[in-house]
Scaffold this active site. Structure first.
Site, short mmCIF file in Angstrom:
data_model
loop_
_atom_site.label_atom_id
_atom_site.label_comp_id
_atom_site.label_asym_id
_atom_site.label_seq_id
_atom_site.Cartn_x
_atom_site.Cartn_y
_atom_site.Cartn_z
N PHE A 44 -1.59 7.56 1.08
CA PHE A 44 -0.51 8.59 1.95
C PHE A 44 0.48 8.31 2.92
O PHE A 44 1.35 9.12 2.99
CB PHE A 44 -1.47 9.79 2.12
N LYS A 98 -10.45 -5.12 9.34
CA LYS A 98 -9.52 -4.75 10.47
C LYS A 98 -9.10 -5.65 11.54
O LYS A 98 -8.01 -5.97 11.94
CB LYS A 98 -9.22 -3.33 10.52
N TYR A 153 -15.71 -2.40 7.43
CA TYR A 153 -14.30 -1.90 7.52
C TYR A 153 -13.75 -2.32 8.48
O TYR A 153 -12.74 -3.07 8.54
CB TYR A 153 -14.16 -0.29 7.13
N ASP A 193 -1.64 -7.50 -6.23
CA ASP A 193 -2.58 -7.37 -5.27
C ASP A 193 -1.92 -8.20 -4.07
O ASP A 193 -1.45 -9.56 -4.25
CB ASP A 193 -3.88 -7.79 -5.48
N THR A 199 -6.12 0.36 13.01
CA THR A 199 -7.00 1.70 13.16
C THR A 199 -7.72 1.71 14.46
O THR A 199 -7.95 0.36 14.90
CB THR A 199 -7.95 1.65 11.84
N ASP A 200 -7.88 2.65 14.99
CA ASP A 200 -8.77 2.89 16.19
C ASP A 200 -10.11 2.32 15.98
O ASP A 200 -10.86 2.22 17.00
CB ASP A 200 -8.58 4.22 16.90
N GLU A 201 -10.56 2.28 14.71
CA GLU A 201 -12.11 2.05 14.43
C GLU A 201 -12.39 0.56 15.14
O GLU A 201 -13.58 0.03 15.18
CB GLU A 201 -12.08 1.90 13.04
N ASN A 203 -7.35 8.94 13.02
CA ASN A 203 -7.53 10.22 12.20
C ASN A 203 -6.14 10.79 11.57
O ASN A 203 -5.71 11.83 12.04
CB ASN A 203 -8.14 11.38 13.12
N GLY A 209 0.92 -1.29 0.11
CA GLY A 209 0.00 0.16 0.05
C GLY A 209 0.87 1.42 0.10
O GLY A 209 0.28 2.48 0.46
N GLY A 210 2.01 1.41 -0.69
CA GLY A 210 2.81 2.27 -0.37
C GLY A 210 2.40 3.42 -1.46
O GLY A 210 3.17 4.64 -1.41
N ALA A 229 -14.57 -4.36 10.96
CA ALA A 229 -14.72 -5.58 11.17
C ALA A 229 -13.37 -6.41 10.47
O ALA A 229 -12.67 -7.46 10.99
CB ALA A 229 -16.04 -6.33 10.84
N LYS A 239 -11.24 11.87 2.35
CA LYS A 239 -11.03 11.75 3.58
C LYS A 239 -11.45 13.11 4.06
O LYS A 239 -11.35 14.23 3.30
CB LYS A 239 -9.75 11.56 4.29
#
Length: 211
Positions: A12, A153, A149, A60, A124-126, A178, A8-9, A151, A188
Site C-alpha cells: 500500500f 529492519k 521484524y 525477489d 520503521t519506528d519499531e 503507524n 515492494g511497489g 531486528a 493491519k
C-alpha cells in the site's frame, strides 16, 4: 528522464508512492520490483499498467544478479519492500531476515557499484523498541529492537548508514509510525478494525486498550 527502481511497489505504501510519482512528474519512469508476497496486491496498480513509463518485475530483492541488472538501469532506488508483521516474524523469522536485511544489502551493493544518484530506504519506528511513557524518539536515539521484524529492519538501517559513511552513497532513511491509507493490507490494525466493525464483529484490543 528520472529512472526509479521501487521495491515492494505492490504494497500500500509502494503503490501510493508510484502513483504519486507518475502523476506529478511527466519525466518519471518507474520499475516496480515486487515478489508478490503477503501484503502485495497486483490490483493496487491496475490503473497504471497501461502507462508506458511503468514496468512491473515479479522477482525477489534476494536475487542478487537480478537486482544488479535492474540497478544498472536506475538513477534512484526507493526500497519499500519488506516483511512487516510482528506476529509472523515471531512465528518464522527467516523470511524477515532474507527480505529486510539481506535484500537491502543486495540493493546497497548494486547501488555502490552502479554509482546511483540516491538510495531512499523506508524503515520503521519499531527499531527503537518500546516507547517510555510521554517520551518521543528522535534520529539519534539508541536502536533497541524487540522482535525479529524490528531486528531485521534495524540491521538494514545500519547497513544503509555504513554504506553512506564508507562508500559515500547518498542515502536517506525514513522511520515511519503507524502508516495507514488507501490499499492497506487488511491484516493491519486500522483496516482490520474498520472491516470487523462493518461486519459487526469484535474489534481486537491490544494491551489495556488505553491507546
Amino acid at each position: 528522464m528520472l529512472k526509479l527502481l521501487v521495491t515492494g511497489g505492490m504494497g500500500f505504501i509502494g503503490c501510493n508512492f508510484i502513483r504519486y510519482m507518475l502523476t506529478k512528474y511527466d519525466d518519471a519512469h518507474v520499475t516496480n520490483l515486487d515478489k508478490l508476497s503477503v501484503g502485495s496486491n497486483p490490483a493496487n496498480l491496475k490503473d497504471v499498467e497501461a502507462d508506458n513509463r511503468y514496468r512491473f518485475v515479479k522477482e525477489d530483492i534476494a536475487d542478487r544478479e537480478l537486482v544488479k541488472t535492474l540497478v544498472n538501469q536506475t538513477d534512484v532506488i526507493v526500497n519499500i519492500a519488506a516483511e512487516t508483521h510482528v506476529d509472523r516474524s515471531i512465528a518464522n523469522p527467516q523470511p524477515f531476515f532474507e527480505s529486510n536485511t539481506l535484500g537491502t544489502f543486495n540493493l546497497l551493493e548494486a547501488a555502490r557499484k552502479a554509482d546511483i544518484k540516491a538510495f531512499l530506504h523506508v524503515s520503521t519506528d519499531e527499531i527503537y523498541g518500546t516507547t517510555p511513557q510521554s517520551v518521543s524518539f528522535n534520529e539519534s536515539d539508541r536502536l533497541y529492537p524487540s522482535n525479529p521484524y524490528s531486528a531485521s529492519k534495524a540491521a538494514a538501517d545500519m547497513f544503509v548508514i555504513a554504506y553512506h559513511k564508507t562508500y559515500d552513497l547518498k542515502a536517506i532513511i525514513t522511520r515511519c509510525t503507524n502508516n495507514f491509507g488507501p490499499y492497506q493490507f487488511p491484516e493491519k490494525f486500522i483496516p482490520k478494525a474498520i472491516i470487523r466493525a462493518l461486519l459487526n464483529l469484535k474489534v481486537p484490543v491490544y494491551g489495556s486498550g488505553k491507546q
